[in-house]
Design a protein around this motif. Sequence first.
Motif, PDB file in Angstrom:
ATOM      1  N   TYR A  64       0.837  -1.198   0.000  1.00 59.27           N
ATOM      2  CA  TYR A  64       0.000   0.000   0.000  1.00 59.27           C
ATOM      3  C   TYR A  64       0.872   1.249   0.000  1.00 59.27           C
ATOM      4  O   TYR A  64       2.075   1.205   0.282  1.00 59.27           O
ATOM      5  N   THR A  65       0.244   2.359  -0.318  1.00 58.15           N
ATOM      6  CA  THR A  65       0.853   3.659  -0.101  1.00 58.15           C
ATOM      7  C   THR A  65      -0.194   4.575   0.510  1.00 58.15           C
ATOM      8  O   THR A  65      -1.408   4.328   0.356  1.00 58.15           O
ATOM      9  N   GLU A  66       0.248   5.593   1.210  1.00 63.64           N
ATOM     10  CA  GLU A  66      -0.667   6.543   1.839  1.00 63.64           C
ATOM     11  C   GLU A  66      -0.410   7.925   1.243  1.00 63.64           C
ATOM     12  O   GLU A  66       0.723   8.412   1.234  1.00 63.64           O
ATOM     13  N   GLU A  70      -5.191   9.053   2.754  1.00 63.56           N
ATOM     14  CA  GLU A  70      -5.956   7.960   2.158  1.00 63.56           C
ATOM     15  C   GLU A  70      -5.014   6.835   1.746  1.00 63.56           C
ATOM     16  O   GLU A  70      -3.863   7.072   1.374  1.00 63.56           O
ATOM     17  N   ILE A  71      -5.528   5.614   1.817  1.00 65.60           N
ATOM     18  CA  ILE A  71      -4.724   4.429   1.552  1.00 65.60           C
ATOM     19  C   ILE A  71      -5.048   3.899   0.151  1.00 65.60           C
ATOM     20  O   ILE A  71      -6.221   3.799  -0.220  1.00 65.60           O
ATOM     21  N   ARG A 156      -8.956   2.342  -3.413  1.00 66.87           N
ATOM     22  CA  ARG A 156      -8.757   3.382  -2.399  1.00 66.87           C
ATOM     23  C   ARG A 156      -9.478   2.963  -1.123  1.00 66.87           C
ATOM     24  O   ARG A 156     -10.622   2.510  -1.168  1.00 66.87           O
TER      25      ARG A 156
END
Length: 216
Positions: A64-66, A70-71, A156
């Motif tokens: 994941y990235t933030e 939001e993820i 998302r």
Amino acid sequence: MTTTSQQDEQLRRTFKSFNPFMVLMWRMGLGSMINIWPSRIGRIMVLAHTGRKTGRRRLTPVNYTEINGEIYCVAGFGAVADWYRNLQANPAVEIWMPNGWWNASAEDISDHPNRLDLMRQVLIASGFAAPLAGIHPLTDTDEALQANTADYRLVRIRRSAARTGPGCARRLRSRNRGFARAHPRAGNRKVPAGPKGRPRGSLRRPRPAISAFSSG
């Protein structure tokens, strides 16, 4: 099945085989350790979702990235990924992250106008996983990235409510305490004495196990 699809299926099975180990690490409270080297290992969280057929709780580690709170994560094997199909049926999820545990909701945003930029950020955050699939998000052109991720689904996740602590580890400890209460004598059993008063099983020193990776 073509060679490429066979390779994709083998890769999918390989990643899936590591899932129980990754989840166990989180249950033991070692989620932060898994994320200690994000540029190589990747940023990893556990996604708790509901099986679309069974209704049972499922746990899936994902990269994941933030961005701006939001993820974002990616179904790298497309719409056939079980966890992605479960989210389509029931978007209510939990996420276990290195800094906490949240209730959240998930949605497919594969048609987002900034899809390619968001996809690139998730793939960069996947560490070794993207190059293993033949994708190099740091150097691939937009055209190459678009071609290589045409079947990928971009998801998302928006957090709605914080849970208490890193729930995965806490749940495991809670179950252990529950077992101790139900079996109060389990931790107080005495080992029968062997010859000369030594605890049985202590007469010989255990032989060292040979590692599967050793030359022996």
